[in-house]
Write a protein that holds these residues in place. Sequence first.
Motif, PDB file in Angstrom:
ATOM      1  N   THR A 223     -10.470  44.938 -83.755  1.00  0.00           N
ATOM      2  CA  THR A 223     -10.204  46.359 -84.030  1.00  0.00           C
ATOM      3  C   THR A 223     -10.340  46.730 -85.499  1.00  0.00           C
ATOM      4  O   THR A 223     -10.505  47.902 -85.836  1.00  0.00           O
ATOM      5  CB  THR A 223      -8.777  46.730 -83.589  1.00  0.00           C
ATOM      6  OG1 THR A 223      -7.856  45.957 -84.368  1.00  0.00           O
ATOM      7  CG2 THR A 223      -8.570  46.451 -82.110  1.00  0.00           C
ATOM      8  N   GLY A 224     -10.223  45.761 -86.397  1.00  0.00           N
ATOM      9  CA  GLY A 224     -10.177  46.046 -87.823  1.00  0.00           C
ATOM     10  C   GLY A 224      -8.806  46.485 -88.294  1.00  0.00           C
ATOM     11  O   GLY A 224      -8.606  46.732 -89.488  1.00  0.00           O
ATOM     12  N   LEU A 225      -7.847  46.569 -87.371  1.00  0.00           N
ATOM     13  CA  LEU A 225      -6.476  46.923 -87.737  1.00  0.00           C
ATOM     14  C   LEU A 225      -5.716  45.671 -88.182  1.00  0.00           C
ATOM     15  O   LEU A 225      -6.162  44.547 -87.962  1.00  0.00           O
ATOM     16  CB  LEU A 225      -5.768  47.556 -86.535  1.00  0.00           C
ATOM     17  CG  LEU A 225      -6.391  48.833 -85.965  1.00  0.00           C
ATOM     18  CD1 LEU A 225      -5.648  49.272 -84.707  1.00  0.00           C
ATOM     19  CD2 LEU A 225      -6.416  49.953 -87.000  1.00  0.00           C
ATOM     20  N   TYR A 226      -4.567  45.885 -88.797  1.00  0.00           N
ATOM     21  CA  TYR A 226      -3.739  44.785 -89.278  1.00  0.00           C
ATOM     22  C   TYR A 226      -2.458  44.702 -88.444  1.00  0.00           C
ATOM     23  O   TYR A 226      -1.835  45.716 -88.154  1.00  0.00           O
ATOM     24  CB  TYR A 226      -3.351  44.994 -90.746  1.00  0.00           C
ATOM     25  CG  TYR A 226      -4.493  44.864 -91.729  1.00  0.00           C
ATOM     26  CD1 TYR A 226      -4.615  43.739 -92.539  1.00  0.00           C
ATOM     27  CD2 TYR A 226      -5.440  45.874 -91.865  1.00  0.00           C
ATOM     28  CE1 TYR A 226      -5.647  43.620 -93.458  1.00  0.00           C
ATOM     29  CE2 TYR A 226      -6.480  45.764 -92.772  1.00  0.00           C
ATOM     30  CZ  TYR A 226      -6.577  44.630 -93.565  1.00  0.00           C
ATOM     31  OH  TYR A 226      -7.604  44.516 -94.474  1.00  0.00           O
ATOM     32  N   PHE A 227      -2.076  43.471 -88.112  1.00  0.00           N
ATOM     33  CA  PHE A 227      -0.804  43.263 -87.422  1.00  0.00           C
ATOM     34  C   PHE A 227       0.347  43.485 -88.401  1.00  0.00           C
ATOM     35  O   PHE A 227       0.221  43.252 -89.602  1.00  0.00           O
ATOM     36  CB  PHE A 227      -0.756  41.860 -86.831  1.00  0.00           C
ATOM     37  CG  PHE A 227      -1.769  41.627 -85.749  1.00  0.00           C
ATOM     38  CD1 PHE A 227      -1.578  42.162 -84.481  1.00  0.00           C
ATOM     39  CD2 PHE A 227      -2.926  40.905 -86.001  1.00  0.00           C
ATOM     40  CE1 PHE A 227      -2.518  41.964 -83.475  1.00  0.00           C
ATOM     41  CE2 PHE A 227      -3.872  40.699 -85.009  1.00  0.00           C
ATOM     42  CZ  PHE A 227      -3.670  41.233 -83.742  1.00  0.00           C
ATOM     43  N   HIS A 228       1.479  43.905 -87.857  1.00  0.00           N
ATOM     44  CA  HIS A 228       2.631  44.258 -88.692  1.00  0.00           C
ATOM     45  C   HIS A 228       3.134  43.066 -89.498  1.00  0.00           C
ATOM     46  O   HIS A 228       3.424  43.187 -90.694  1.00  0.00           O
ATOM     47  CB  HIS A 228       3.745  44.800 -87.792  1.00  0.00           C
ATOM     48  CG  HIS A 228       4.956  45.266 -88.523  1.00  0.00           C
ATOM     49  ND1 HIS A 228       6.132  45.608 -87.879  1.00  0.00           N
ATOM     50  CD2 HIS A 228       5.222  45.441 -89.842  1.00  0.00           C
ATOM     51  CE1 HIS A 228       7.031  45.988 -88.765  1.00  0.00           C
ATOM     52  NE2 HIS A 228       6.511  45.886 -89.963  1.00  0.00           N
ATOM     53  N   GLY A 229       3.262  41.906 -88.866  1.00  0.00           N
ATOM     54  CA  GLY A 229       3.837  40.758 -89.547  1.00  0.00           C
ATOM     55  C   GLY A 229       3.054  39.481 -89.326  1.00  0.00           C
ATOM     56  O   GLY A 229       2.232  39.372 -88.411  1.00  0.00           O
ATOM     57  N   TYR A 230       3.330  38.494 -90.190  1.00  0.00           N
ATOM     58  CA  TYR A 230       2.648  37.199 -90.144  1.00  0.00           C
ATOM     59  C   TYR A 230       3.639  36.138 -90.599  1.00  0.00           C
ATOM     60  O   TYR A 230       4.320  36.302 -91.617  1.00  0.00           O
ATOM     61  CB  TYR A 230       1.439  37.226 -91.068  1.00  0.00           C
ATOM     62  CG  TYR A 230       0.820  35.885 -91.402  1.00  0.00           C
ATOM     63  CD1 TYR A 230      -0.002  35.237 -90.492  1.00  0.00           C
ATOM     64  CD2 TYR A 230       1.058  35.271 -92.632  1.00  0.00           C
ATOM     65  CE1 TYR A 230      -0.579  34.008 -90.794  1.00  0.00           C
ATOM     66  CE2 TYR A 230       0.482  34.042 -92.950  1.00  0.00           C
ATOM     67  CZ  TYR A 230      -0.328  33.419 -92.029  1.00  0.00           C
ATOM     68  OH  TYR A 230      -0.904  32.206 -92.331  1.00  0.00           O
ATOM     69  N   ASP A 231       3.744  35.065 -89.836  1.00  0.00           N
ATOM     70  CA  ASP A 231       4.578  33.927 -90.217  1.00  0.00           C
ATOM     71  C   ASP A 231       3.660  32.738 -90.475  1.00  0.00           C
ATOM     72  O   ASP A 231       3.016  32.225 -89.554  1.00  0.00           O
ATOM     73  CB  ASP A 231       5.583  33.596 -89.106  1.00  0.00           C
ATOM     74  CG  ASP A 231       6.425  32.363 -89.420  1.00  0.00           C
ATOM     75  OD1 ASP A 231       6.300  31.818 -90.537  1.00  0.00           O
ATOM     76  OD2 ASP A 231       7.203  31.942 -88.555  1.00  0.00           O
ATOM     77  N   GLU A 232       3.611  32.303 -91.721  1.00  0.00           N
ATOM     78  CA  GLU A 232       2.670  31.243 -92.086  1.00  0.00           C
ATOM     79  C   GLU A 232       2.993  29.919 -91.406  1.00  0.00           C
ATOM     80  O   GLU A 232       2.111  29.092 -91.194  1.00  0.00           O
ATOM     81  CB  GLU A 232       2.648  31.069 -93.611  1.00  0.00           C
ATOM     82  CG  GLU A 232       1.450  30.296 -94.096  1.00  0.00           C
ATOM     83  CD  GLU A 232       1.044  30.671 -95.503  1.00  0.00           C
ATOM     84  OE1 GLU A 232       1.256  29.867 -96.414  1.00  0.00           O
ATOM     85  OE2 GLU A 232       0.506  31.779 -95.697  1.00  0.00           O
TER      86      GLU A 232
END
Length: 386
Positions: free
Chosen positions: A188-197
């Motif tokens: 989609t080219g959108l960004y997810f709200h959060g990321y856990d490395e």
Amino acid sequence: MRGEKMEKITVFLESILKQSTPSQPVWNQEAILEKKPASWSYIDGCMLISVLFMYESTKNEMYFDFLKQFIDYYIDDEGNILGYDLDAMNSDSINEGKVLFTLYKKTKDEKYRKAMDHLYAQIQQQPRTNSGSFWHKKIYPNQIWLDGLYMIQPFYLEYERLFNNGRNLPDIMQQFANVNQKMRDEKTGLYFHGYDETRQAFWADPHTGCSSSFWTRSLGWYAMALVDTIDLLKEDYPEEKELLMIDLNELIEALLVYEDIETSLFYQVTNQAGRVGNYLETSGSSAIAYTLMKGARIGVLPKSFYYKGEEILRKISEMKLIVTDETYVLKDICLVAGLGGMPGKGSYKLRDGTYEYYISEPIVENDAKGIAPLIYAYTEYLKNNN
């Protein structure tokens, strides 16, 4: 007539300011609902930034006086900040500091510089992921949230430029690069709200580390982080500016795919129009309008995007800013949303990043998280029409 319809935004803002004191701002619905005492807050920060933008756009000293009086309630002569908790390592705590630069420049009062130094000290100590990004808060280890880029990076860059000769610009750029590399959805080219490395958070995809949904306000936070940081780079760092411009243009193109055709606004869960419970949300739509208008004004988005942003602003003014008996209500603002940590404030208690979670959070009126980006966009309209 078109100008008169927009002018009601000024009247709305001034009515909100007249009802507010530093200890009891009427725009902080979270504090009001939970009966929390006044405290240094990203929510107040958003609102004060909007007041600063109004001052810069209109030159009306009333706005500057309100800003100074409000901030002076929270900052003593040594720059100590009422209600600020360094130990929380909360990226949100940096946001309100953005107004200190103008206060310091205009008054030369050292307490503002000292307060900025306190906030910068947090940035120097903020825990980081292995890839170099700030944790969103100490209670969210190894997590990047889109919100945090808006809260920290423009302050970080402005401090660096004024007091450090831009020494840590590579760090700022790396944090944007990490978000682009790790949180952008290829489809989609959108960004997810959060990321856990570490992929250990219960809401994180075990392969990507990302949360599962696209929340429009978080995308608005990130879009504003990009355009505000680009603006602060000015013409002095052309390579860095070009990199962020590419990210911004790609994000805007991706977002516009999901703009509602009839209203020009955006849904709470960005790509899920038509699903039961989804709604056209005010704060995220306003943030996107501001980004479009400012990006076009400073020449980093196509000029035509200014008019796209103005159309969104007009629709919000018509549809969401309701006037009855001289009472102004800005409606359909998501109160808050996050990932893990604490229960949701609505009927769905698990902050798991699902569609069901995002639509469950309370929808409120006259909250700064909606008012402020509306005013940001409105000040772009004022600049264009002056």
